[in-house]
Scaffold this motif. Structure first.
Motif, PDB file in Angstrom:
ATOM      1  N   HIS B 172       0.825  -1.209   0.000  1.00  0.00           N
ATOM      2  CA  HIS B 172       0.000   0.000   0.000  1.00  0.00           C
ATOM      3  C   HIS B 172       0.857   1.256   0.000  1.00  0.00           C
ATOM      4  N   GLY B 173       2.194   1.100   0.091  1.00  0.00           N
ATOM      5  CA  GLY B 173       3.057   2.282   0.084  1.00  0.00           C
ATOM      6  C   GLY B 173       2.638   3.265   1.148  1.00  0.00           C
ATOM      7  N   PHE B 174       2.436   4.523   0.739  1.00  0.00           N
ATOM      8  CA  PHE B 174       2.053   5.546   1.713  1.00  0.00           C
ATOM      9  C   PHE B 174       0.540   5.627   1.899  1.00  0.00           C
ATOM     10  N   LEU B 175      -0.226   4.829   1.157  1.00  0.00           N
ATOM     11  CA  LEU B 175      -1.673   4.813   1.417  1.00  0.00           C
ATOM     12  C   LEU B 175      -1.917   4.057   2.727  1.00  0.00           C
ATOM     13  N   PRO B 176      -3.058   4.296   3.383  1.00  0.00           N
ATOM     14  CA  PRO B 176      -3.328   3.560   4.618  1.00  0.00           C
ATOM     15  C   PRO B 176      -3.301   2.043   4.401  1.00  0.00           C
ATOM     16  N   GLY B 177      -2.921   1.320   5.442  1.00  0.00           N
ATOM     17  CA  GLY B 177      -2.774  -0.132   5.354  1.00  0.00           C
ATOM     18  C   GLY B 177      -4.029  -0.868   4.923  1.00  0.00           C
ATOM     19  N   THR B 178      -5.166  -0.222   5.064  1.00  0.00           N
ATOM     20  CA  THR B 178      -6.428  -0.800   4.622  1.00  0.00           C
ATOM     21  C   THR B 178      -6.370  -1.228   3.158  1.00  0.00           C
ATOM     22  N   PHE B 179      -5.523  -0.566   2.375  1.00  0.00           N
ATOM     23  CA  PHE B 179      -5.531  -0.805   0.938  1.00  0.00           C
ATOM     24  C   PHE B 179      -4.445  -1.779   0.492  1.00  0.00           C
ATOM     25  N   GLN B 180      -3.835  -2.407   1.423  1.00  0.00           N
ATOM     26  CA  GLN B 180      -2.845  -3.455   1.173  1.00  0.00           C
ATOM     27  C   GLN B 180      -3.563  -4.690   0.613  1.00  0.00           C
ATOM     28  N   ALA B 181      -2.917  -5.403  -0.304  1.00  0.00           N
ATOM     29  CA  ALA B 181      -3.515  -6.639  -0.794  1.00  0.00           C
ATOM     30  C   ALA B 181      -3.529  -7.693   0.304  1.00  0.00           C
ATOM     31  N   THR B 182      -4.505  -8.551   0.269  1.00  0.00           N
ATOM     32  CA  THR B 182      -4.498  -9.719   1.134  1.00  0.00           C
ATOM     33  C   THR B 182      -4.059 -10.916   0.289  1.00  0.00           C
ATOM     34  N   PRO B 183      -2.940 -11.535   0.645  1.00  0.00           N
ATOM     35  CA  PRO B 183      -2.501 -12.684  -0.145  1.00  0.00           C
ATOM     36  C   PRO B 183      -3.422 -13.885   0.078  1.00  0.00           C
ATOM     37  N   PHE B 184      -3.825 -14.506  -1.007  1.00  0.00           N
ATOM     38  CA  PHE B 184      -4.639 -15.719  -0.970  1.00  0.00           C
ATOM     39  C   PHE B 184      -3.801 -16.880  -1.482  1.00  0.00           C
ATOM     40  N   ARG B 185      -4.206 -18.060  -1.075  1.00  0.00           N
ATOM     41  CA  ARG B 185      -3.580 -19.257  -1.606  1.00  0.00           C
ATOM     42  C   ARG B 185      -4.668 -20.138  -2.181  1.00  0.00           C
ATOM     43  N   THR B 186      -4.280 -21.031  -3.053  1.00  0.00           N
ATOM     44  CA  THR B 186      -5.239 -22.045  -3.492  1.00  0.00           C
ATOM     45  C   THR B 186      -4.989 -23.279  -2.637  1.00  0.00           C
ATOM     46  N   GLY B 187      -6.018 -24.033  -2.432  1.00  0.00           N
ATOM     47  CA  GLY B 187      -5.840 -25.249  -1.637  1.00  0.00           C
ATOM     48  C   GLY B 187      -5.814 -24.904  -0.168  1.00  0.00           C
ATOM     49  N   GLY B 188      -6.636 -25.556   0.628  1.00  0.00           N
ATOM     50  CA  GLY B 188      -6.667 -25.274   2.063  1.00  0.00           C
ATOM     51  C   GLY B 188      -7.294 -23.916   2.327  1.00  0.00           C
ATOM     52  N   ALA B 189      -6.929 -23.346   3.466  1.00  0.00           N
ATOM     53  CA  ALA B 189      -7.485 -22.038   3.823  1.00  0.00           C
ATOM     54  C   ALA B 189      -6.844 -20.986   2.935  1.00  0.00           C
ATOM     55  N   PRO B 190      -7.633 -20.135   2.287  1.00  0.00           N
ATOM     56  CA  PRO B 190      -7.064 -19.177   1.331  1.00  0.00           C
ATOM     57  C   PRO B 190      -6.335 -18.008   1.981  1.00  0.00           C
ATOM     58  N   ILE B 191      -6.680 -17.680   3.214  1.00  0.00           N
ATOM     59  CA  ILE B 191      -6.051 -16.533   3.885  1.00  0.00           C
ATOM     60  C   ILE B 191      -5.362 -17.027   5.140  1.00  0.00           C
ATOM     61  N   LEU B 192      -4.304 -16.306   5.505  1.00  0.00           N
ATOM     62  CA  LEU B 192      -3.605 -16.622   6.738  1.00  0.00           C
ATOM     63  C   LEU B 192      -4.559 -16.475   7.930  1.00  0.00           C
ATOM     64  N   ASN B 193      -4.383 -17.324   8.909  1.00  0.00           N
ATOM     65  CA  ASN B 193      -5.147 -17.231  10.157  1.00  0.00           C
ATOM     66  C   ASN B 193      -6.649 -17.417   9.963  1.00  0.00           C
ATOM     67  N   LEU B 194      -7.019 -18.185   8.950  1.00  0.00           N
ATOM     68  CA  LEU B 194      -8.447 -18.429   8.751  1.00  0.00           C
ATOM     69  C   LEU B 194      -8.916 -19.636   9.564  1.00  0.00           C
ATOM     70  N   SER B 195      -7.962 -20.431  10.018  1.00  0.00           N
ATOM     71  CA  SER B 195      -8.337 -21.637  10.768  1.00  0.00           C
ATOM     72  C   SER B 195      -8.238 -21.394  12.259  1.00  0.00           C
ATOM     73  N   ARG B 196      -9.250 -21.866  12.964  1.00  0.00           N
ATOM     74  CA  ARG B 196      -9.262 -21.677  14.409  1.00  0.00           C
ATOM     75  C   ARG B 196      -8.209 -22.538  15.082  1.00  0.00           C
ATOM     76  N   PRO B 197      -7.678 -22.084  16.198  1.00  0.00           N
ATOM     77  CA  PRO B 197      -6.783 -22.947  16.966  1.00  0.00           C
ATOM     78  C   PRO B 197      -7.542 -24.207  17.378  1.00  0.00           C
ATOM     79  N   SER B 198      -6.850 -25.329  17.379  1.00  0.00           N
ATOM     80  CA  SER B 198      -7.561 -26.593  17.601  1.00  0.00           C
ATOM     81  C   SER B 198      -8.136 -26.684  19.020  1.00  0.00           C
ATOM     82  N   ASP B 199      -7.521 -25.989  19.977  1.00  0.00           N
ATOM     83  CA  ASP B 199      -7.988 -26.165  21.354  1.00  0.00           C
ATOM     84  C   ASP B 199      -8.990 -25.102  21.788  1.00  0.00           C
ATOM     85  N   VAL B 200      -9.414 -24.244  20.861  1.00  0.00           N
ATOM     86  CA  VAL B 200     -10.388 -23.231  21.270  1.00  0.00           C
ATOM     87  C   VAL B 200     -11.754 -23.908  21.437  1.00  0.00           C
TER      88      VAL B 200
END
Lengths: 724, 435
Positions: B172-200
């Motif tokens: 996002h450079g000097f723009l607010p962080g809101t405009f940063q890309a969110t990296p996605f993946r294929t396979g499994g959870a597409p975004i980081l931290n999308l899976s709950r901790p197993s012991d919650v």
């Protein structure tokens, strides 16, 4: 005639001097026009005569000031008020009499560059009870950690205690590392690790903890290698310049490409220096004169010239004991070499060449080396030392080894031969206009000559002069540095500075709130010998600081540090090589490797300022909470509120692990008693005991949930994430 | 609860005050197929007969290569045919894309500044060869916001092998962080931290408890919009756990659709999955999706083999994406962009490879607002330099913004005392490729 002269003195002359003559005088002659004399006015400029005496309606000057014709005058300023336009018309109709040569009236200097106002302002101290809110605010403010006790301490004593703790340097060092665009890797695609960059980070933390005078702090960062070459700390300080990105170029890369990247590096030196110390967007003048501030392209390249010989130091740099040992060793090797040359009966002319270091482009020398050099090489244990020499050798060797840290890839040095610097047109290395010598920016330079500055520094290198000038309040730009610095202090204490744009105090800066206060604080800084701690104390004991204020979210590092602290697992070890905590593979989208063997153990539960900052592999927890990316100087972070922060707090493995640690800590400290667990948890997380309904609410939740989930929920609360 | 408008305002207040409207937008969203490493123009969509004629000979003009080992001129190892009514030449390794020849606008005269990968990638993404400036996707989401409140507005699928220059390419450079890309993946959870901790335990109950404390806290602090925004953000994050998974769940598509993208075959599955997820994201209202090719177009050693492999991996998925967008009615509102950070040299390197060439390369666009079946500009007869109607990176960016209804001269952000633009002080909309 006399009447007319009086009329001119009272009206048109002043109007012209205020609005026109600055650009249209004998010196500037914008558009070829000089309005300072009657003759100049009548001759006119590129667009013809400016007036027809006696006929205001036909005069170009009138058409432009009435905005009936382009370009509207005066340029980049408000239209003249109707009364002034009418006065000019009467004057033209009256035959344009001049009583004297007109002199353009200079604008008063922009507030940031003006002399400091004489001491007069003040910052009234605050009184009244010390609330828990205030304790929490002060502790986060100076330590970046939650408070550890709420004992009945006098507030002034609390502030002193906080300032005396090494946590102060860790917290405020991090603020400075933002400005210094500090990271532990090179940047670009290779983004190799800078394993020793931490020496600069440690210098910053130490300097702040020792309350090194800020002017010295600045001088060393710009020219420590020149000012105190024997002092490893001064060398480490120049890591400020070296901290920017470096591209790894291929040896076969075109000259053009190499030059382009070198000028990018020089721009990084100049722009960062301007932003950090002068609050000036100097980099804007790389391609053209600055549009708003009086920095010309020439000023910019004259500053580039200060750094033209400056190179990032990558070789092993030696401490004094190491250097002494190395010199002794070299002398013994040279003796050995001489003996061998005699034994081998090498001709004298060859010996001369063999005594010099080998130059690649000297074919004769190369041939001689090819013939003899292998036979002259020796191992240290083959040197024939006298017993006395052996004793000296051993003691020097021990001292050198004891000296410890070797300085690498963290500092800058001057190249033995300074290449010429060029003024570039439009910033293009291809378009070299002329060579250019170092000079201080004209509008701030002051009256002292470069030679005079040069006599005051141990080595009259441009960087040393720049450093001296920057920190000299009377004859240099020290007043600007002082303003920039106290504004940063104010910003970090209050969330907003007296100016909102800490890296830009130029004419485009946001409006200055309270100019008297800024100058008072800047004056206090200078009068107090540039020490920051008394200024922190002054600000924090003020009524302004102690009154209620808007909430501020914790910064990225503080979120992580607070979670570690509350869970009781913060490893408080200071300094040393940066630590690489594990980063999930799916969060790495870079070609550059992020190699770490670390598990989530005590070794990585250090304060965040000690974590390894890899430019292309950003720590997801820190990135999401708006840590800067270390590509350029960052004077102020922009806090955001985005769902990926919430996801991190809800689901990140390390956050969950700290919730477990937190729960274990509660059980360890309070046993199984729910009420005591709840009380302790609130005290740790929020710095206060729960109110009765809160205690009941927590107990209700805990009836169905684990203590870990309860602890985890506290990390998701605004009371934990914000400071009042 | 704070209402959605207020929340959005908190997120993007700076954008809402920036003057930026241009013409009526043609495109609502963008899918950018970033062919990392630099695909060759003369081996894909712009064959040069002169290379065949002079194959093996030294060029008359001195060629300045990046690695400094220029060989003789080299003909393309691929054969070419013309396709469709437009007669676009397409190499025989892209038979599926060739069937879409009449939907593409091929810009054959692009040029850039740097022959190094990461500066060139920074330039293609941010307009500047140095890191630290906002990427196109950040500018676009800053200017337009997003249409789906359960998903991020700017999504990137990085090169699985790691993108050169890293996340600053979608920063996002000097723009607010809101405009940063969110990296996605294929396979499994597409975004980081999308899976709950197993012991919650019950995460909903955990969040409800935290939010009850947050409500009390807010009551004590009246007028603090950020507190509202954060509470809302927690709820959005909670929903993203299921929404994000849903949008990434390609098993919800029919077998026919998955075959269309090549997800049934090993070689096309990775990029095909990215393309299909891109369609699903755009369909869900995501504004800007950037997909990086996996592996390298960077064919220094053996172009036939390396480019051939990349063609095999991406041809069917890209053609499938175009087909699918069209039949879903999304091609009318989606701009598709294909290109790399630069192109490749007409001369050989190490016998059968080609070196980096920023002086002349091609990009094609398709979909919303694009005149189908045209080509614009030319390189010289060897394909070395842009010769007719040269198109700068600023021009490409100006055109992208224009298609989204943004005027590149007016989309600005005040930073360090100056109004910054994606296109700095340059850039012309490439009118001939607009419908």
């Amino acid at each position: 005639m006399l009447v007319l002269l009086v009329a001119l003195a009272a009206g048109p002359a002043e109007i012209l001097e205020a609005a026109c003559v600055k650009c249209h005088d004998a010196g500037n002659r914008k558009g070829g026009l000089d309005l300072s004399t009657r003759q100049g006015l009548l001759t006119g400029g590129e667009s013809g005569p400016a007036v027809v005496p006696g006929r205001s309606r036909e005069s170009l000057l009138m058409r432009l000031v009435t905005h009936d014709d382009e370009p509207a005058m005066p340029r980049k300023a408000d239209k003249l008020p109707p009364a002034e336009i009418a006065a000019l018309a009467r004057w033209i109709d009256g035959g344009v009499p001049y009583a004297r040569t007109l002199v353009g009236r200079a604008d008063p200097p922009h507030w940031a560059w003006a002399p400091l106002r004489p001491a007069g302002g003040s910052l009234p101290p605050g009184r009244g009870a010390v609330s828990r809110t205030l304790i929490r605010r002060a502790t986060f403010d100076l330590w970046g950690l939650p408070p550890t006790s709420d004992d009945n301490e006098r507030y002034e004593d609390l502030v002193d205690r906080l300032l005396a703790s090494p946590h102060y340097g860790e917290r405020w060092g991090r603020h400075w590392l933002d400005v210094a665009r500090y990271a532990d890797s090179e940047g670009f695609e290779d983004d190799g690790d800078r394993k020793h960059a931490y020496v600069y980070r440690d210098f910053v933390i130490r300097a702040l903890n020792e309350d090194m005078p800020f002017d010295q702090f600045v001088r060393w960062q710009l020219a420590g290698d020149e000012l105190a070459p024997e002092d490893p700390n001064a060398l480490a300080a120049t890591g400020f310049l070296a901290a920017g990105v470096s591209i790894k170029l291929n040896p076969t890369d075109s000259k053009e490409n190499k030059e382009k990247h070198r000028y990018d590096e020089l721009d990084d030196f100049v722009s960062t220096t301007g932003a950090a110390f002068l609050g000036l967007t100097v980099g804007c003048a790389r391609c053209h004169d600055h549009k708003y501030d009086p920095i010309t392209s020439r000023d910019y390249y004259a500053l580039v010239a200060a750094f033209i010989g400056t190179e990032k130091r990558r070789e092993l740099a030696l401490g004094s004991a190491q250097r002494e040992w190395e010199e002794f060793r070299q002398a013994r090797r040279d003796e050995h070499r001489e003996r061998r040359m005699a034994e081998l009966a090498i001709p004298d002319e060859d010996r001369d060449l063999l005594r010099q270091s080998l130059h690649k482009n000297n074919p004769v020398q190369k041939k001689v080396f090819g013939k003899w050099d292998a036979k002259l090489q020796t191992m240290d244990d083959e040197l024939a030392l006298t017993p006395e020499q052996r004793v000296v050798w051993q003691s020097l060797e021990r001292a050198a080894q004891a000296e410890g840290t070797t300085l690498r890839e963290l500092a800058v040095t001057e190249a033995p031969l300074t290449p010429p610097a060029f003024l570039l047109a439009r910033g293009e290395p291809r378009n070299k206009v002329a060579t250019i010598a170092f000079a201080l920016p004209a509008f701030l330079a002051g009256g002292k000559s470069l030679e005079a500055w040069g006599r005051e520094v141990p080595r009259s290198s441009p960087r040393a002069v720049l450093a001296a000038w920057l920190t000299d309040v009377d004859q240099g730009a020290g007043r600007v540095l002082a303003r920039v610095t106290v504004n940063r202090l104010w910003q970090h204490h209050f969330g907003v500075g007296l100016v909102d744009t800490p890296n830009d105090l130029g004419t485009q800066a946001t409006p200055l709130r309270n100019p008297e206060l800024l100058d008072f604080l800047a004056g206090e800084l200078v009068r107090g010998g540039w020490r920051l701690k008394p200024l922190h104390r002054l600000i924090m004991t003020s009524a302004a600081y102690r009154q209620q204020r808007p909430l501020r979210r914790l910064e990225a590092e503080t979120v992580r540090d607070a979670i570690l602290a509350v869970s009781g697992t913060l490893n408080a070890a200071m300094y040393g090589p940066a630590v690489k905590p594990p980063i999930p593979a799916e969060a790495i989208a870079s070609r550059s490797k992020y190699l770490t063997d670390e598990k989530d153990g005590p070794a990585v539960r250090r304060r965040t300022v000690y974590l390894f900052t890899k430019r292309s592999v950003r720590n997801p927890m820190l990135e999401v909470f708006d840590a800067p990316d270390a590509t350029a100087s960052c004077g102020r972070r922009t806090p955001t509120t985005v769902p990926t922060q919430s996801l991190a707090l809800m689901n990140d493995a390390s956050v969950r692990a700290r919730a477990r640690d937190f729960a274990r800590r509660l059980e360890h400290e309070t046993g199984r008693d729910r009420r005591r667990q709840i009380d302790r948890a609130f005290r740790l997380a929020f710095g206060r005991p729960p109110r009765a309904p809160e205690r009941a609410g927590a107990a209700r939740y805990l009836a169905h949930a684990s203590l870990v989930d309860f602890c985890h929920a506290l990390f998701l609360t605004n009371e934990f994430l914000y400071v009042e | 609860m704070m209402d959605r408008r207020q929340f959005l305002h908190t997120l993007a207040s700076s954008a809402l005050t920036a003057g930026r409207a241009a013409a009526a937008p043609s495109a609502r969203s963008v899918i950018w197929l970033f062919m990392e490493g630099g695909p060759s123009a003369v081996d894909t969509f712009d064959p040069k007969p002169e290379l065949k004629k002079h194959h093996g000979k030294r060029p008359k003009e001195a060629i300045e290569t990046f690695f400094g080992r220029p060989g003789p001129l080299m003909q393309s190892p691929f054969s070419f045919q013309q396709h469709g009514g437009s007669g676009l030449w397409v190499c025989d390794r892209m038979p599926a894309i060739a069937r879409h020849a009449d939907e593409l606008a091929v810009i054959k005269s692009c040029f850039a500044e740097s022959p190094n990968h990461s500066p060139a990638m920074y330039q293609m993404n941010t307009g500047m060869t140095r890191a630290g400036f906002p990427s196109v996707g950040s500018w676009v989401t800053y200017g337009l916001g997003t249409d789906n409140k359960s998903l991020p507005g700017f999504v990137v699928f990085p090169n699985e092998a790691g993108s050169k220059g890293g996340p600053q390419n979608w920063g996002h450079g000097f723009l607010p962080g809101t405009f940063q890309a969110t990296p996605f993946r294929t396979g499994g959870a597409p975004i980081l931290n999308l899976s709950r901790p197993s012991d919650v335990g019950d995460q909903r109950a955990l969040l409800d408890y935290a939010q009850s404390l947050n409500r009390d806290h807010r009551r004590r602090h009246g007028d603090e919009p950020d507190l509202e925004a954060r509470m809302h953000s927690h709820e959005l994050a909670y929903r993203m756990q299921s929404e994000g998974r849903k949008v990434a769940d390609l098993t919800r598509e029919t077998d026919e659709t998955r075959r269309l993208y090549g997800i049934d075959r090993d070689v096309t599955r990775p990029f095909g999955s990215k393309c299909l997820m891109a369609r699903r994201l755009v369909e869900s209202g995501v504004r800007f999706v950037q997909l990086y090719s996996d592996g390298e177009w960077d064919s220094h050693g053996n172009l036939a083999q390396q480019h051939g492999q990349r063609c095999d991996e991406t041809d069917v998925p890209i053609a499938g994406l175009l087909t699918d967008l069209k039949r879903c009615g999304l091609l009318d509102s989606t701009l598709v962009i294909w290109g790399g950070e630069f192109g490749r040299m007409p001369v050989s390197e190490q016998g059968q490879g080609r070196d980096h060439n920023p002086h002349g390369f091609l990009v094609w666009m398709a979909g919303a607002g694009i005149k189908a079946g045209v080509s614009h500009g030319e390189t010289d007869e060897l394909g070395y330099r842009a010769a007719v109607n040269p198109v700068s990176v600023n021009d490409l960016h100006a055109t992208m913004l224009h298609l989204l209804g943004l005027d590149h001269r007016k989309l600005t952000y005040l930073h360090n005392g100056r109004r910054f633009r994606l296109t700095d002080v340059a850039g012309e909309v490439i009118r001939p490729v607009l419908s």
